[in-house]
Design an enzyme around this catalytic site. Structure first.
Site, mmCIF file in Angstrom:
data_model
loop_
_atom_site.group_PDB
_atom_site.id
_atom_site.type_symbol
_atom_site.label_atom_id
_atom_site.label_comp_id
_atom_site.label_asym_id
_atom_site.label_seq_id
_atom_site.Cartn_x
_atom_site.Cartn_y
_atom_site.Cartn_z
ATOM 1 N N ARG A 169 0.823 -1.159 0.049
ATOM 2 C CA ARG A 169 -0.004 0.018 -0.141
ATOM 3 C C ARG A 169 0.901 1.325 0.052
ATOM 4 N NH1 ARG A 169 -4.128 -0.699 4.973
ATOM 5 N NH2 ARG A 169 -4.678 1.291 4.161
ATOM 6 N N CYS A 189 -1.183 6.251 8.545
ATOM 7 C CA CYS A 189 -1.671 5.238 8.149
ATOM 8 C C CYS A 189 -2.483 5.357 6.892
ATOM 9 C CB CYS A 189 -1.867 4.230 9.140
ATOM 10 S SG CYS A 189 -3.191 4.715 10.273
#
Length: 349
Positions: free
Chosen positions: A240, A300
């Site tokens: 990611r 995040c």
């Protein structure tokens, strides 16, 4: 005197979990009851003001299953233990944390809904609520300013979302908060009981004041690209972060903030789901060239697993890590294209 590794795993089971960080060792200290804002100077046992970050009195971030089991049975040092199940999952995981809580939880625990206790007016996921809304929410869960809050979750990892709530309490001035090391997974593995009995918390009085140093905004991160005032660590998976793996939220592409460093949150955990020792965590930061002596901000996907970075740094004696609350979702939606670094985007050019 106990080592930081022993300390992390729940040494001094009969003591209240206060510690003084001094170099690579940790010492349990007499408890300081937190006030509404958690303020006031930290003092050593000798009564002298402590001047450096490594010498501050820090509440023990991790407590063992055995310690929690004993704390449930008896009230110690005049502080009430309040257990909170802060389980939360990404939609793709197809788990209902509230339903699972009703079926199985630690006796006496209350469910903390991360989505409910948030700024419901924001377009981004579970952003911090106002101090007033936070105080109202946790008061209904039976948390007062004299409570020692123990947070856990029921994730497969051991701890997943619970560090977010640990960070929230600290951001709102409540230092007396710890995490159950290994979460419900380890609690059950050690044979401690669970129940489906409904908890009926008595409403309490809680006062909250937001310490703005705990939070970074989109503007802060944007300005830092040029100024480099602080380091940024991203706790998402490597795929990611790099832009090669799909994001779990529809309409959001993978990638990362310019200049940020990737340390997936799972790297702070052992294979058994326990938190790694401070020594191992310090080495992890060193390997990624993150300097714990310098300002550090964690991010995040939506501000949940970033709190593992804050927890890891805290265990190394650095309690001042801020969280970029909007995280990657906000950054992707608001940043200029050149400020979205992604291998996928580069490949498609």
């Amino acid at each position: 005197r106990i080592s930081s590794a022993e300390f992390t795993q729940g040494a001094g089971e009969s003591e209240w979990p206060w510690k003084e960080q001094a170099g690579n060792s940790a010492r349990l200290c007499a408890p300081r009851k937190p006030g509404p804002s958690g303020g006031g100077a930290h003092r050593s046992e000798s009564g002298q003001d402590t001047g450096t970050m490594s010498q501050q009195l820090l509440y023990r971030a991790l407590v063992s299953a055995k310690w929690v089991s004993e704390a449930i049975k008896s009230s110690q040092a005049g502080l009430a233990v309040q257990l909170l199940d802060a389980s939360w999952y990404l939609p793709k995981m197809k788990r209902n944390p509230r339903s699972e809580f009703e079926e199985r939880h630690i006796p006496g625990a209350t469910f903390f809904d991360i989505d409910q206790c948030s700024d419901r007016t924001s377009p981004y996921d579970h952003m911090l609520p106002s101090a007033g809304d936070f105080a109202e929410y946790v008061s209904k869960l039976g948390v007062s300013n004299n409570s020692h809050v123990i947070v856990y979750d029921a994730s497969d990892q051991g701890l997943f979302s619970a560090p977010r709530v640990w960070w929230m309490f600290r951001a709102f001035g409540h230092d007396a908060v710890s995490l159950l090391d290994g979460g419900l997974k380890n609690w059950m593995r050690q044979g401690f009981p669970v129940t489906s009995q409904k908890s009926k918390p008595m409403a309490a009085e809680f006062h909250a004041t937001l310490d703005k140093s705990f939070v970074k905004t989109h503007e802060d991160i944007k300005e830092n690209i040029e100024s480099c005032h602080f380091q940024v660590v991203d706790a998402r998976s490597a795929g990611r972060f790099q832009g090669t793996e799909e994001e779990p939220r529809e309409g959001i592409e993978p990638g990362h903030i310019p200049g940020s460093v990737n340390i997936p949150f799972t790297e702070f955990l052992t294979e058994a789901g326990m938190e790694k020792s401070p020594e191992d965590i310090h080495s992890l930061f060193q390997e990624r060239k993150v300097d714990l002596k310098k300002p550090l901000v964690a991010t995040c996907g939506s501000g949940v697993t970033a709190c593992h970075v804050a927890l890891g740094a805290y265990l190394c004696g650095k309690p001042d890590v801020a969280i970029y609350d909007g995280a990657w979702v906000e950054w992707f939606m608001r940043a200029r294209p050149e400020h979205i670094i992604s291998e996928r985007r580069w490949t498609n050019l």
